[in-house]
Design a protein around this motif. Sequence first.
Motif, mmCIF file in Angstrom:
data_model
loop_
_atom_site.group_PDB
_atom_site.id
_atom_site.type_symbol
_atom_site.label_atom_id
_atom_site.label_comp_id
_atom_site.label_asym_id
_atom_site.label_seq_id
_atom_site.Cartn_x
_atom_site.Cartn_y
_atom_site.Cartn_z
ATOM 1 N N ALA A 134 0.827 -1.209 0.000
ATOM 2 C CA ALA A 134 0.000 0.000 0.000
ATOM 3 C C ALA A 134 0.857 1.252 0.000
ATOM 4 C CB ALA A 134 -0.943 -0.006 1.206
ATOM 5 N N CYS A 135 1.879 1.285 0.859
ATOM 6 C CA CYS A 135 2.742 2.474 0.927
ATOM 7 C C CYS A 135 3.538 2.650 -0.361
ATOM 8 C CB CYS A 135 3.673 2.370 2.127
ATOM 9 S SG CYS A 135 2.834 2.553 3.721
ATOM 10 N N LEU A 136 3.999 1.549 -0.944
ATOM 11 C CA LEU A 136 4.731 1.649 -2.201
ATOM 12 C C LEU A 136 3.820 2.151 -3.317
ATOM 13 C CD1 LEU A 136 6.856 -1.637 -2.091
ATOM 14 C CD2 LEU A 136 7.656 0.717 -1.768
ATOM 15 N N PHE A 137 2.581 1.646 -3.358
ATOM 16 C CA PHE A 137 1.641 2.075 -4.389
ATOM 17 C C PHE A 137 1.276 3.544 -4.232
ATOM 18 C CE2 PHE A 137 -2.771 2.877 -5.650
ATOM 19 C CZ PHE A 137 -2.695 2.572 -7.010
ATOM 20 N N LEU A 138 0.987 3.956 -2.997
ATOM 21 C CA LEU A 138 0.612 5.353 -2.771
ATOM 22 C C LEU A 138 1.787 6.285 -3.068
ATOM 23 C CD1 LEU A 138 -1.503 5.003 0.494
ATOM 24 C CD2 LEU A 138 -2.333 5.387 -1.828
ATOM 25 N N GLN A 188 5.871 5.772 8.067
ATOM 26 C CA GLN A 188 4.531 5.621 7.495
ATOM 27 C C GLN A 188 4.095 4.164 7.405
ATOM 28 O OE1 GLN A 188 3.995 6.793 3.385
ATOM 29 N NE2 GLN A 188 1.923 7.540 3.803
ATOM 30 N N PRO A 189 4.897 3.243 6.820
ATOM 31 C CA PRO A 189 4.456 1.842 6.796
ATOM 32 C C PRO A 189 4.398 1.214 8.180
ATOM 33 C CG PRO A 189 6.679 2.051 5.928
ATOM 34 C CD PRO A 189 6.151 3.440 6.074
ATOM 35 N N ALA A 190 5.277 1.663 9.090
ATOM 36 C CA ALA A 190 5.225 1.135 10.448
ATOM 37 C C ALA A 190 3.906 1.510 11.119
ATOM 38 C CB ALA A 190 6.409 1.660 11.258
ATOM 39 N N MET A 191 3.520 2.772 10.982
ATOM 40 C CA MET A 191 2.256 3.223 11.569
ATOM 41 C C MET A 191 1.073 2.511 10.932
ATOM 42 S SD MET A 191 2.773 5.268 14.042
ATOM 43 C CE MET A 191 1.076 5.833 14.199
ATOM 44 N N GLY A 251 13.342 -0.202 0.143
ATOM 45 C CA GLY A 251 13.857 -0.922 1.306
ATOM 46 C C GLY A 251 13.399 -0.312 2.617
ATOM 47 N N ALA A 252 13.313 1.024 2.678
ATOM 48 C CA ALA A 252 12.862 1.687 3.901
ATOM 49 C C ALA A 252 11.423 1.313 4.226
ATOM 50 C CB ALA A 252 12.994 3.202 3.744
ATOM 51 N N VAL A 253 10.579 1.223 3.210
ATOM 52 C CA VAL A 253 9.179 0.829 3.428
ATOM 53 C C VAL A 253 9.108 -0.596 3.969
ATOM 54 C CG1 VAL A 253 6.984 0.380 2.284
ATOM 55 C CG2 VAL A 253 8.283 2.423 1.700
ATOM 56 N N ILE A 254 9.911 -1.495 3.388
ATOM 57 C CA ILE A 254 9.937 -2.885 3.861
ATOM 58 C C ILE A 254 10.412 -2.954 5.309
ATOM 59 C CG2 ILE A 254 11.039 -5.131 3.533
ATOM 60 C CD1 ILE A 254 11.139 -4.502 0.534
ATOM 61 N N VAL A 255 11.498 -2.247 5.604
ATOM 62 C CA VAL A 255 12.041 -2.254 6.964
ATOM 63 C C VAL A 255 11.024 -1.664 7.951
ATOM 64 C CG1 VAL A 255 13.816 -1.250 8.449
ATOM 65 C CG2 VAL A 255 14.439 -2.216 6.237
#
Length: 322
Positions: A134-138, A188-191, A251-255
């Motif tokens: 979702a974060c990567l797509f947005l 953002q992805p963590a939240m 990578g940051a989004v995955i982490v």
Amino acid sequence: MKPTTILIAVASGLASALLFAGIVLQSASAVSLALAAPIPIAIASLGWGSVAGFIAAATAGATIFAVTLSVPSALTLLVSMAIPTAVAGHLAGLARPAEAPMRAANGNVPATPPLDWYPLERVLMAITAMATVACLFLGWMLGYDAQAFVPAVAQALGEGGVAGPDAPDQEQIRELASLVVSLVPFVQPAMLTIILVIGLYLGATVTRISNRLPRPRDDIPAIAGLPRTTLLVFAAGLGAVLAGGTLGLIGAVIVGAFGAAYTLIGLAALHRRSRGRPGRGLVLFTSYAAILLLSFPLLVFLGLGLFQTWRHGDGTASPASQ
């Protein structure tokens, strides 16, 4: 489907859209309500079935579009919260008859065999993966460019900074703004992962109170986990961060997403290990207070979650406990 089920699904979607509207309408006082947007969809999915959950998700997205006439706003709700919650609710509601039903005390096999429910660790893995996607797509849809946000953040920091001779100069403000912006792909992805997990949990709690949740109560501290293979995904994300550029953002989004999931696993381990011990309440209170006040204790629980996954993440989960 029964008409009442459809009505409940539509009402749940409308409630989710109403909660999310604070972000779309940029109302500072209502932004916090958006964090609860997944809960009505989770309630519909867990209590009235998967189809009801997906109807609620579609209704929420359509409502935001009807109000704003903005496709990006509707997609933001659909991709970040509505669809992931509906999928997670669907997975949590999956069950199959046990392969070898246990015999009763009189030696007879029960007419209704026990069920094997979809493992909780796989639900968590699905939520984490969906938050990542979702974060990567947005980010792709909105044309995310970290450097483009630096001037705006620097201006906001400058306006809210300290005035007088002790005020930081523009170069210091810009460096701080760059640091803040660089943390967004992690935070953002963590939240989002945490919001989706809490939304599903609260939705299950409400549904169980109303006696509509067929899944038995899971002993979350005992079975919370992720498959060991996710450690490779997390390591690959760390490697991508070091590479920098677009690959570094991915990578940051995955982490960020998987780091949040591991942190939740670490907190679950704290709850499990403190059971039955004196001072348990004080330990839990101190731990959560330290997280809220200092933030860096999150790294401790992240490490504990990584250790738990490496030690016990064999791809299996304990059965749900009554």
